[in-house]
Write an enzyme that holds these catalytic residues in place. Structure first.
Site, PDB file in Angstrom:
ATOM      1  N   VAL A   1       0.861  -1.188   0.000  1.00 16.40           N
ATOM      2  CA  VAL A   1       0.000   0.000   0.000  1.00 16.40           C
ATOM      3  C   VAL A   1       0.892   1.230   0.000  1.00 16.40           C
ATOM      4  O   VAL A   1       1.817   1.348   0.809  1.00 16.40           O
ATOM      5  CB  VAL A   1      -0.943   0.022   1.220  1.00 16.40           C
ATOM      6  CG1 VAL A   1      -1.706   1.344   1.286  1.00 16.40           C
ATOM      7  CG2 VAL A   1      -1.936  -1.136   1.159  1.00 16.40           C
TER       8      VAL A   1
ATOM      9  N   GLY B   1       4.374   4.127   3.153  1.00 22.27           N
ATOM     10  CA  GLY B   1       3.939   2.901   2.484  1.00 22.27           C
ATOM     11  C   GLY B   1       4.091   1.732   3.436  1.00 22.27           C
ATOM     12  O   GLY B   1       4.661   1.880   4.523  1.00 22.27           O
ATOM     13  N   LYS B   2       3.564   0.605   3.095  1.00 26.89           N
ATOM     14  CA  LYS B   2       3.752  -0.615   3.884  1.00 26.89           C
ATOM     15  C   LYS B   2       3.388  -1.802   3.014  1.00 26.89           C
ATOM     16  O   LYS B   2       2.603  -1.665   2.075  1.00 26.89           O
ATOM     17  CB  LYS B   2       2.835  -0.597   5.120  1.00 26.89           C
ATOM     18  CG  LYS B   2       3.334  -1.432   6.269  1.00 26.89           C
ATOM     19  CD  LYS B   2       4.369  -0.675   7.083  1.00 26.89           C
ATOM     20  CE  LYS B   2       4.896  -1.444   8.253  1.00 26.89           C
ATOM     21  NZ  LYS B   2       5.725  -0.601   9.120  1.00 26.89           N
ATOM     22  N   GLY B   3       3.948  -2.955   3.351  1.00 25.51           N
ATOM     23  CA  GLY B   3       3.626  -4.159   2.587  1.00 25.51           C
ATOM     24  C   GLY B   3       3.585  -5.356   3.494  1.00 25.51           C
ATOM     25  O   GLY B   3       3.964  -5.274   4.668  1.00 25.51           O
TER      26      GLY B   3
END
Ligand code: NAD
Length: 410
Positions: free
Chosen positions: A57, A102-104
Site C-alpha cells: 500500500v 507505504g507498507k507491505g
C-alpha cells in the site's frame, strides 16, 4: 479495530479539527494513493506449488518516495497494511524526512516455512511488486518477521532486473550498504525522547525509575542507553515474564545475556513478576516496547507512572489514553518515540545514493538532532494549544503534508 479505539484514527480526526482543515482535504489526505494485491506462487521444498497473497500500500508521496516495511505475519491483511502505511506518512512527516508512507506484507506464519521456501516466496513477491517500486518511488524495509537477510534477497532481485541498486531497500546488512547504527536506532531514539521528556516534565533523569515491557531490539537498546544516562531500570519483561529489582537491574549484564539467549528468562538477578504486575509498578517512565494495545481498559487503572513513552506501535488504546489524560499521566506517542528506526533508514538510503559511508558517530549525532528537533516542535505546539503530545504530533505531521499538498495541487 474500530476508529474510536484505534488511537491513530482518533488522533487524526482530532488533529484535523484542531488544524481547522477542510473535510474534503482531510479525506483526500486519508485515502491511499495506490493499493496493490498480488498472488505470490512459490515452490515448496516438497515440490508442491503454494500460493499466498501479498500487499503493498502506497499511502502518500507528496513529500517524497513511499517508505515503509514489509511484514510477514498471519494477521496481515489489506486493512492492517493500509493503516500502517498511513502511519508511516505521518511519522516521516513528523521527523521532516523527505519521504511519504507505504507498507507491505504477506499473510503467512513464517515459522511454518523453511529458509529456502521463504527465499523463493520473498523473491517472487518482490518481482510481483517491482512495477510500482523504485529508488525514487517506493523504498521497502524490514518489519515484523522480516530482516536484513530478506532485504538482501529483495535488493538482489531488484538489482538483477535494474542493475546494482542498494538504495531500493533499507535495513540491509552492513556488507550490502546497510548503515552503521541502524540496529540500535529505535532504542537510541526512544532513550533520547525519554531524556527530553524528563527535562520538560521536570523529572530529574539521574536515578529516575524506568520500567520497560519488551526486551527485544527496541526495549533492550532503550534500556542500555537509559542506563548509560543514569536512569535506574527497576523492571523489564519479555514474553516469558518480568524481572524486578527496586535498586535497579544490572542492565549491561542483562543486555549481554539477552543478546546471547534471546530471552531474559534464566537471568540470575531480580524478582520474577508477571507482565501485569510490571505495568502496575510505581515509576517515573513506563516504556511499552512489545505489543500494540498492551495498555487498555482492563489494566489502565492499575498504572502508577508519571509518563508513558510509547516505544511500540500503538501500545495504548484510545479509551485508555483518554483515562490517562484525565489522570494527568503524560503519553509520548509512538510516531515520535519510535521514529529513530525510519530516520536511520533514511540515512542508509542517503548513503547508498551518495555511495559514501558515514561513521556510526555521524549517524548517531544526526539521529539525535532529528529526534530533539521533532520533540521540541511537538512540545511547543502542545504548550500553545493545550493538547496532548499525540495530537500535537499529528498536527505537526499533517500540517507539513498539507502545505506540500497545497503547493503541488494548487
Ligand atoms: P522484537 O521482536 O525484537 O521484540 C519484541 C519483545 O517483546 C520481545 O522481547 C518479546 O519477548 C516481547 N514480547 C512479546 N510478547 C510479549 C508479551 N505478551 N508481554 C511482554 N513482552 C512481550 O521487536 P522490536 O523490533 O523490539 O519491536 C517492538 C515494538 O516496537 C513493536 O511494536 C514494533 O512494531 C515497534 N517498532 C520497532 C521498530 C524497530 O526498528 N525494531 C521501529 C518502530 C517500531
Amino acid at each position: 479495530m474500530s476508529s474510536s479505539s484505534n488511537p491513530t484514527s482518533a488522533a487524526y480526526a482530532q488533529a484535523v479539527k484542531e488544524l481547522g482543515l477542510k473535510q474534503n482535504i482531510a479525506k483526500a489526505l486519508e485515502i491511499p494513493d495506490r493499493e496493490l494485491t498480488v498472488e505470490v506462487p512459490f515452490r515448496k521444498d516438497d515440490g508442491e506449488i503454494k500460493s499466498v497473497i501479498g500487499f503493498r500500500v502506497q499511502h502518500n508521496n507528496t513529500r517524497g518516495p513511499f517508505k515503509g516495511g514489509i511484514r510477514y505475519h498471519q494477521h496481515v491483511d489489506i486493512e492492517e497494511v493500509r493503516s500502517l502505511a498511513t502511519l508511516m506518512t505521518w511519522k516521516t512527516s513528523l521527523l521532516d524526512i523527505p519521504y511519504g508512507g507505504g507498507k507491505g506484507g504477506i499473510g503467512i506464519d513464517p515459522s511454518k516455512y523453511s529458509k529456502t521456501e521463504l527465499e523463493r516466496m520473498s523473491r517472487r513477491f518482490f518481482r510481483a511488486i517491482d512495477p510500482i517500486i523504485g529508488i525514487n518511488v517506493d523504498i521497502p524495509a524490514p518489519d515484523v518477521n522480516t530482516n536484513a537477510q530478506v532485504m538482501s534477497w529483495f535488493m538482489d532481485e531488484y538489482s538483477q532486473l535494474h542493475g546494482y541498486s542498494p538504495a531500493i531497500v533499507t535495513g540491509k546488512p552492513l556488507e550490502l550498504g546497510g548503515s552503521a547504527g541502524r540496529e540500535a536506532a529505535t532504542g537510541r531514539g526512544t532513550a533520547v525522547i525519554t531524556r527530553e521528556t524528563a527535562d520538560k516534565w521536570n523529572i530529574p533523569l539521574n536515578n529516575s525509575k524506568v520500567v520497560i515491557q519488551g526486551f527485544g531490539n527496541v526495549g533492550s537498546y532503550a534500556a542500555k542507553f537509559l542506563h548509560e544516562y543514569g536512569c535506574k531500570i527497576i523492571a523489564v519483561s519479555d514474553v516469558s515474564g518480568g524481572l524486578y529489582d527496586p535498586n535497579g537491574l544490572d542492565i549491561p549484564s542483562l543486555f549481554d545475556y539477552n543478546y546471547e539467549h534471546r530471552t531474559i528468562n534464566g537471568f540470575d538477578q531480580g524478582k520474577k513478576i508477571s507482565n501485569d504486575e510490571l505495568l502496575a509498578l510505581e515509576c517515573d517512565f513506563l516504556i511499552p516496547a512489545a505489543l500494540g494495545s498492551a495498555i487498555n481498559e482492563t489494566n489502565v487503572d492499575s498504572l502508577n507512572c508519571k509518563v508513558i513513552i510509547e516505544a511500540a506501535n500503538g501500545p495504548v488504546t484510545g479509551p485508555a489514553a483518554n483515562k490517562l489524560w484525565d489522570r494527568k499521566i503524560g503519553i509520548i506517542p509512538d510516531i515520535l518515540t519510535n521514529a529513530g528506526g525510519v530516520t536511520v533508514s533514511y540515512f542508509e538510503w542517503v548513503q547508498n545514493l551518495q555511495q559514501f559511508k558515514w561513521t556510526e558517530k555521524d549517524v548517531n549525532k544526526k539521529l539525535e538532532e532529528k529526534m530533539i528537533h521533532a520533540f521540541n516542535e511537538v512540545f511547543e505546539l502542545k504548550k500553545n494549544k493545550q493538547v496532548p503530545m499525540r495530537i500535537a504530533s499529528f498536527m505537526v505531521a499533517i500540517d507539513r503534508v498539507h502545505k506540500a499538498y497545497n503547493l503541488r495541487e494548487g
